[in-house]
Write an enzyme that holds these catalytic residues in place. Sequence first.
Site, mmCIF file in Angstrom:
data_model
loop_
_atom_site.group_PDB
_atom_site.id
_atom_site.type_symbol
_atom_site.label_atom_id
_atom_site.label_comp_id
_atom_site.label_asym_id
_atom_site.label_seq_id
_atom_site.Cartn_x
_atom_site.Cartn_y
_atom_site.Cartn_z
ATOM 1 N N CYS A 2 33.769 35.543 69.002
ATOM 2 C CA CYS A 2 33.189 35.651 70.332
ATOM 3 C C CYS A 2 33.391 37.044 70.936
ATOM 4 C CB CYS A 2 33.745 34.626 71.308
ATOM 5 S SG CYS A 2 33.536 32.927 70.792
ATOM 6 N N ARG A 27 31.081 40.144 66.436
ATOM 7 C CA ARG A 27 32.201 39.218 66.625
ATOM 8 C C ARG A 27 31.785 37.757 66.501
ATOM 9 N NH1 ARG A 27 36.686 41.583 68.837
ATOM 10 N NH2 ARG A 27 37.452 39.557 69.472
ATOM 11 N N TRP A 81 30.964 32.580 68.499
ATOM 12 C CA TRP A 81 31.242 32.033 67.161
ATOM 13 C C TRP A 81 31.812 30.645 67.438
ATOM 14 C CZ3 TRP A 81 35.362 30.274 64.130
ATOM 15 C CH2 TRP A 81 35.146 30.258 62.744
ATOM 16 N N ASN A 107 36.816 33.290 74.796
ATOM 17 C CA ASN A 107 37.035 33.515 73.360
ATOM 18 C C ASN A 107 38.360 32.852 73.020
ATOM 19 O OD1 ASN A 107 37.242 34.539 70.758
ATOM 20 N ND2 ASN A 107 38.181 36.440 71.454
ATOM 21 N N GLY A 108 38.384 32.047 71.964
ATOM 22 C CA GLY A 108 39.639 31.403 71.561
ATOM 23 C C GLY A 108 39.494 29.887 71.517
ATOM 24 N N GLU A 497 38.056 41.961 45.260
ATOM 25 C CA GLU A 497 37.335 42.503 46.409
ATOM 26 C C GLU A 497 35.825 42.578 46.114
ATOM 27 O OE1 GLU A 497 37.841 42.880 49.378
ATOM 28 O OE2 GLU A 497 36.428 44.369 50.088
ATOM 29 N N LYS A 501 33.003 40.595 48.373
ATOM 30 C CA LYS A 501 31.868 41.270 49.010
ATOM 31 C C LYS A 501 30.562 40.552 48.651
ATOM 32 C CE LYS A 501 33.350 43.823 51.653
ATOM 33 N NZ LYS A 501 34.608 43.327 51.655
ATOM 34 N N GLU A 504 30.328 37.013 50.376
ATOM 35 C CA GLU A 504 30.098 36.975 51.816
ATOM 36 C C GLU A 504 28.739 37.538 52.209
ATOM 37 O OE1 GLU A 504 32.990 40.736 53.009
ATOM 38 O OE2 GLU A 504 32.642 39.215 54.500
ATOM 39 N N HIS A 520 42.122 32.127 29.237
ATOM 40 C CA HIS A 520 42.840 30.900 29.580
ATOM 41 C C HIS A 520 41.948 29.914 30.335
ATOM 42 C CE1 HIS A 520 46.552 32.594 28.078
ATOM 43 N NE2 HIS A 520 46.303 33.698 28.773
ATOM 44 N N LYS A 623 33.470 39.007 62.636
ATOM 45 C CA LYS A 623 34.245 40.182 62.253
ATOM 46 C C LYS A 623 35.734 39.995 62.534
ATOM 47 C CE LYS A 623 34.632 44.514 61.005
ATOM 48 N NZ LYS A 623 34.577 44.721 59.544
HETATM 49 O O1 M6R Z 1 40.614 42.385 60.949
HETATM 50 P P1 M6R Z 1 41.302 41.999 59.672
HETATM 51 O O2 M6R Z 1 41.480 43.142 58.736
HETATM 52 O O3 M6R Z 1 42.622 41.311 59.931
HETATM 53 O O4 M6R Z 1 40.358 40.944 58.990
HETATM 54 C C1 M6R Z 1 40.769 40.249 57.836
HETATM 55 C C2 M6R Z 1 39.596 39.558 57.159
HETATM 56 O O5 M6R Z 1 39.022 38.613 58.020
HETATM 57 C C3 M6R Z 1 38.515 40.559 56.727
HETATM 58 O O6 M6R Z 1 39.048 41.544 55.889
HETATM 59 C C4 M6R Z 1 37.368 39.844 55.991
HETATM 60 O O7 M6R Z 1 37.828 39.295 54.810
HETATM 61 C C5 M6R Z 1 36.229 40.834 55.749
HETATM 62 N N1 M6R Z 1 35.107 40.511 56.584
HETATM 63 C C6 M6R Z 1 35.716 40.825 54.355
HETATM 64 O O8 M6R Z 1 34.750 41.812 54.177
#
Ligand code: M6R
Length: 628
Positions: A2, A27, A81, A107-108, A497, A501, A504, A520, A623
């Site tokens: 949010c 957000r 969100w 937010n929250g 990683e 990527k 997501e 394995h 985010k």
């Molecule tokens: O703000 P942060 O670095 O704590 O966020 C952690 C994860 O939510 C963040 O890295 C998320 O996995 C990314 N959107 C992935 O690209």
Amino acid sequence: MCGIVGYVGGRPALGIVLDGLRRLEYRGYDSAGVAVIGDGELRTLKKAGKLGNLEKALGETAAGDTEAIRTGATAIGHTRWATHGGPTDRNAHPHLSADGRVAVIHNGIIENFAKLRAEIEACGVEFASDTDTECVAHLLAAAWADLDGEPDPGRRLAAAMRRTASRLEGAFTLLAVSTDAPGAVVGARRNSPLVVGRGAGENYLASDVAAFIEHTRDAVELGQDQVVLITPEAIEITDFRGAEAAGKDFHIDWDASAAEKGGYDYFMLKEIAEQPQAMADTLRGRLGETGEILLDEVRLSDQDLRDVDKVFIVACGTAYHAGLVAKYAIEHWTRVPCEVELASEFRYRDPVLDRSTLVVAISQSGETMDTLMALRHAKEQKARVLAICNTNGSTIPRESDAVLYTHGGPEVAVASTKAFITQLVACYLVGLHLAQVRGIKYADEVAAVVHQLRATPAAVETVLDRMEPVRELARDLAASRTVLFIGRHVGYPVALEGALKLKELAYMHAEGFAAGELKHGPIALIDQGCPVVCIVPSPAGRGVLHDKIVSNIQEVRARGARTIVIAEEGDAAVERYADHLIRVPRTPTLLAPLVTAVPLQVLACEIAAARGHDVDQPRNLAKSVTVE
Ligand code: M6R
């Protein structure tokens, strides 16, 4: 989660709030809404879906209404969100009190909302939504009615907010406006971000400075459990009991252009391109005159660091992957054992922590609730906490004993790119600092690694200059069902990683494996044509490591895989096993993730674009994840 914006001043507030929401849409983007006070009336409009839906609806609103909304000089806006209640028009924020005089955005999560809702309903109030937030609007209206001894309407609204916030459990940033206090916006925060923007004859409130950066770079950081009242002329901060409190002033060292796409199709592409600069900025000024590493805010003595007998890294998602890389460097350079934990699991497994444990919390946003809770658990157990963070003044660095800021600038795309790369840089600096303070590395040895680190921005620049074949490959892979990633040593977290990527952004099945683990079980996934991305370590490093992965590439190829090999320049041994070969400049083994991760970012971004997805705002994500 949010995005929240508030404005009060002398200008029409709607455009300012909508611009702010546009910058905060990363957000959350399930729904959006605004409340404006104009002509002595409170008008709200809210719509499910992205901000564009709200803007369209604003264009279609009846003329009289539109005019009041467009000229009012006090407003709040929200991009959501969803947590309580689905992403519908009805559940979009703002929420109103029963008499329609108070509007609230949030937010929250309010954890005691069921109890509060039952109490409010017992008084005969009918709820208009399924949200926890609506309780706040009703509680505020009731508190306002009770506080008729306060003659100043803004202060009365702030007092009502204090009374209401004191009753809430959980995490919240709240903003409220009222028809009865037309020149005021009040806010409250607990465990959720809220900053004040200081203007001339106008003031702002927002989840993130990006919302008001176009208008002012002077900001005030709020503490935990504080209420703020803004009017065009004043900013008044108190704690929840009403005692006067001071915010911490700070100046934002980037400008509005940093939060714009700047000619790129997506923020993600811009942020990928900004990585060399972000790395250089994160390194700049870190090496003191005698070769020591300089942290930003250190409330830890060298003796504290010498006493460390174990390091835990806690983080989520991409930041967790940065932590996995850091483990190799920290253990190699310091000989101190280092564990890496998903922040969301950390406190539940009751880790063994004490005064001699150093917990490193990595977070781009500095607000990730899982990481914050892990940090708090560590502090309760008396461990020392060092934060690696990109967001000045956010909660995680504020609650840590020491901070190393990554100077990545704003990262708007939901997928983390420059944050990851700068987190890696910061992790290396932490490892070197520890090694030096503990007497394991001399200043000149530290300086030699810093020198190698300083060469990496140029290496990333070179990688970025060679991305055309990767783009072509991405278009080719866009129809694949599955993509696998394999790596060894620091290449393993890079494989994780790369897979994250792709998941997501492209919504494809993607998995990262330690290459040695394939045999394995996971090797059964490979069938004819299955793309396997192989991250190959430098043959100049540990030779056996290189040879082993070359064998793994042959194993997958023998089972029909289409191999996409990322290997350094001059590594001839991989050529005959690579269906596609992506070359990266030679980089010392431990630092290699800084260059090998970059083609994977480009690959995921381009595959997502080729599949027609919204690259910057992938479905179901936000985010900054401020709920557990
Ligand atoms: O703000 P942060 O670095 O704590 O966020 C952690 C994860 O939510 C963040 O890295 C998320 O996995 C990314 N959107 C992935 O690209």
